[in-house]
Design a protein around this motif. Structure first.
Motif, PDB file in Angstrom:
ATOM      1  N   VAL A  50       0.853  -1.193   0.000  1.00  0.00           N
ATOM      2  CA  VAL A  50       0.000   0.000   0.000  1.00  0.00           C
ATOM      3  C   VAL A  50       0.885   1.238   0.000  1.00  0.00           C
ATOM      4  O   VAL A  50       1.772   1.366   0.852  1.00  0.00           O
ATOM      5  N   ILE A  51       0.659   2.126  -0.962  1.00  0.00           N
ATOM      6  CA  ILE A  51       1.438   3.359  -1.093  1.00  0.00           C
ATOM      7  C   ILE A  51       0.492   4.545  -1.021  1.00  0.00           C
ATOM      8  O   ILE A  51      -0.558   4.562  -1.676  1.00  0.00           O
ATOM      9  N   LEU A  52       0.854   5.552  -0.239  1.00  0.00           N
ATOM     10  CA  LEU A  52       0.105   6.799  -0.181  1.00  0.00           C
ATOM     11  C   LEU A  52       0.866   7.875  -0.929  1.00  0.00           C
ATOM     12  O   LEU A  52       2.017   8.162  -0.606  1.00  0.00           O
ATOM     13  N   LEU A  75      -2.799   4.962  -3.204  1.00  0.00           N
ATOM     14  CA  LEU A  75      -3.840   5.882  -2.773  1.00  0.00           C
ATOM     15  C   LEU A  75      -3.437   7.311  -3.114  1.00  0.00           C
ATOM     16  O   LEU A  75      -2.378   7.768  -2.691  1.00  0.00           O
ATOM     17  N   LEU A 119      -6.757   7.872   7.495  1.00  0.00           N
ATOM     18  CA  LEU A 119      -6.281   6.500   7.353  1.00  0.00           C
ATOM     19  C   LEU A 119      -6.032   5.898   8.733  1.00  0.00           C
ATOM     20  O   LEU A 119      -5.691   6.612   9.688  1.00  0.00           O
ATOM     21  N   SER A 123      -1.244   1.433   8.432  1.00  0.00           N
ATOM     22  CA  SER A 123      -1.985   0.916   7.280  1.00  0.00           C
ATOM     23  C   SER A 123      -1.272   1.098   5.942  1.00  0.00           C
ATOM     24  O   SER A 123      -1.758   0.625   4.915  1.00  0.00           O
ATOM     25  N   VAL A 124      -0.117   1.758   5.946  1.00  0.00           N
ATOM     26  CA  VAL A 124       0.575   2.104   4.703  1.00  0.00           C
ATOM     27  C   VAL A 124       2.028   1.642   4.769  1.00  0.00           C
ATOM     28  O   VAL A 124       2.681   1.773   5.808  1.00  0.00           O
ATOM     29  N   ASP A 125       2.527   1.099   3.659  1.00  0.00           N
ATOM     30  CA  ASP A 125       3.925   0.643   3.614  1.00  0.00           C
ATOM     31  C   ASP A 125       4.886   1.737   3.170  1.00  0.00           C
ATOM     32  O   ASP A 125       6.053   1.739   3.557  1.00  0.00           O
ATOM     33  N   ILE A 127       5.069   6.103   1.929  1.00  0.00           N
ATOM     34  CA  ILE A 127       4.461   7.403   1.655  1.00  0.00           C
ATOM     35  C   ILE A 127       5.363   8.156   0.693  1.00  0.00           C
ATOM     36  O   ILE A 127       6.572   8.272   0.911  1.00  0.00           O
ATOM     37  N   LEU A 150       2.114   4.852   8.867  1.00  0.00           N
ATOM     38  CA  LEU A 150       3.095   3.913   8.322  1.00  0.00           C
ATOM     39  C   LEU A 150       3.181   2.645   9.169  1.00  0.00           C
ATOM     40  O   LEU A 150       3.098   2.683  10.390  1.00  0.00           O
TER      41      LEU A 150
END
Length: 301
Positions: A50-52, A75, A119, A123-125, A127, A150
């Motif tokens: 998952v990338i923001l 995202l 978020l 939840s994110v790998d 940013i 992160l």
């Protein structure tokens, strides 16, 4: 924080909403910096799920991230709804007839402030944030949000603008009055300190200057308007500028002309850092003594 520095977020949002349709025609610097950031990913071993894209604009960086990490969910997050709509329309056009026929899913998009991410924790790998952090007021607030969402051993990579950005334009306005006409930007060392303060490990910061050239002062201002980069500081002069005042500004800027061109300097700051694994709490035995476990962390993949 002084009023001259404080950024009016409502004005920032309104400026980028208006610029959504003209942004791509003038965003040469933004695309160049995004490409230079992408080169840095070649040296980082990370396969994020998952990338923001924080401050995604019209989706140039998000498209690159989808191509580089085809298995990842990217995202897009931007303060301006119009920017997200422009990105979605470009992706729809890029799918062609076949993509529309099979109804490929629309991109994941969030209209929100990077200082208040909608978020969940961890939840994110990864940013990614290209030339967006300069619009925040306190870097600690956005880095704290990045740290929150992160996952452990996740990475943030960003670019922003430093205080030597648009020095020529700043000096030209300064020859006319003492009002704030050009946005203020945060120093590289302060950004590095903010990363450390928010708990990031192994922060790396570097800087380069990119000089754009123009035929006239009006072209400089036109490009800034087209990308939505209006002066958004609370201490800005809200009055209209007369023809005589504008001519004085142009005359002051003209002293910078070299080889027939007017320079516009951008101090571009790059940074990346990692979210460390949480420290294990020691085990307390019945007699009150502590057992501290040591383990060697595997290398980042």
């Amino acid at each position: 924080m002084s009023e001259a520095f404080y950024t009016d977020k409502d004005r920032v949002r309104a400026s980028f909403e208006r610029a959504a349709t003209s942004y791509d025609s003038a965003a040469v610097l933004q695309r160049e910096v995004s490409d230079r950031m992408a080169e840095r990913l070649d040296y980082i071993k990370l396969q994020p799920a998952v990338i923001l894209d924080a401050g995604s604009g019209t989706g140039y960086g998000a498209a690159m991230l989808r191509q580089r990490y085809p298995q990842a969910r990217v995202l897009e997050l931007d303060l301006a709804h119009g920017m997200l709509c422009a990105s979605r329309e470009k992706q729809r056009d890029g799918q062609g007839m076949l993509g529309r026929l099979f109804r490929r899913p629309a991109p994941w998009q969030l209209c929100a402030d990077v200082e208040r991410l909608p978020l969940a924790d961890h939840s994110v790998d990864m940013i990614w944030s290209n030339l967006a952090i300069q619009w925040v007021n306190v870097p600690d607030s956005v880095f704290a949000e990045f740290q929150r969402v992160l996952k452990p051993e996740g990475m943030v990579m960003f670019s922003t603008l430093g205080p030597d950005t648009l020095t020529e334009l700043r000096a030209a306005f300064g020859a006319v009055d003492g009002a704030t006409h050009v946005n203020q930007f945060i120093d590289m060392h302060d950004l590095g300190d903010a990363l450390m303060h928010c708990g990031f490990s192994e922060p790396v910061m570097d800087m380069e200057k990119i000089v754009m050239t123009y035929d006239s002062v009006r072209e400089v201002m036109h490009d800034l308007k087209a990308i939505g980069a209006h002066n958004a500081t609370a201490g800005r002069n809200r009055g209209l500028m007369g023809k005589h005042t504008w001519q004085r500004i142009c005359d002051a800027y003209e002293t910078r002309r070299r080889d027939g061109q007017l320079p516009a300097t951008y101090e571009v700051l790059y940074g990346h850092a990692w979210k460390a694994q949480p420290k294990k709490k020691p085990t307390i035995l019945a007699d009150g003594s502590q057992v501290i476990e040591f383990s060697r962390s595997p290398p980042k993949q």
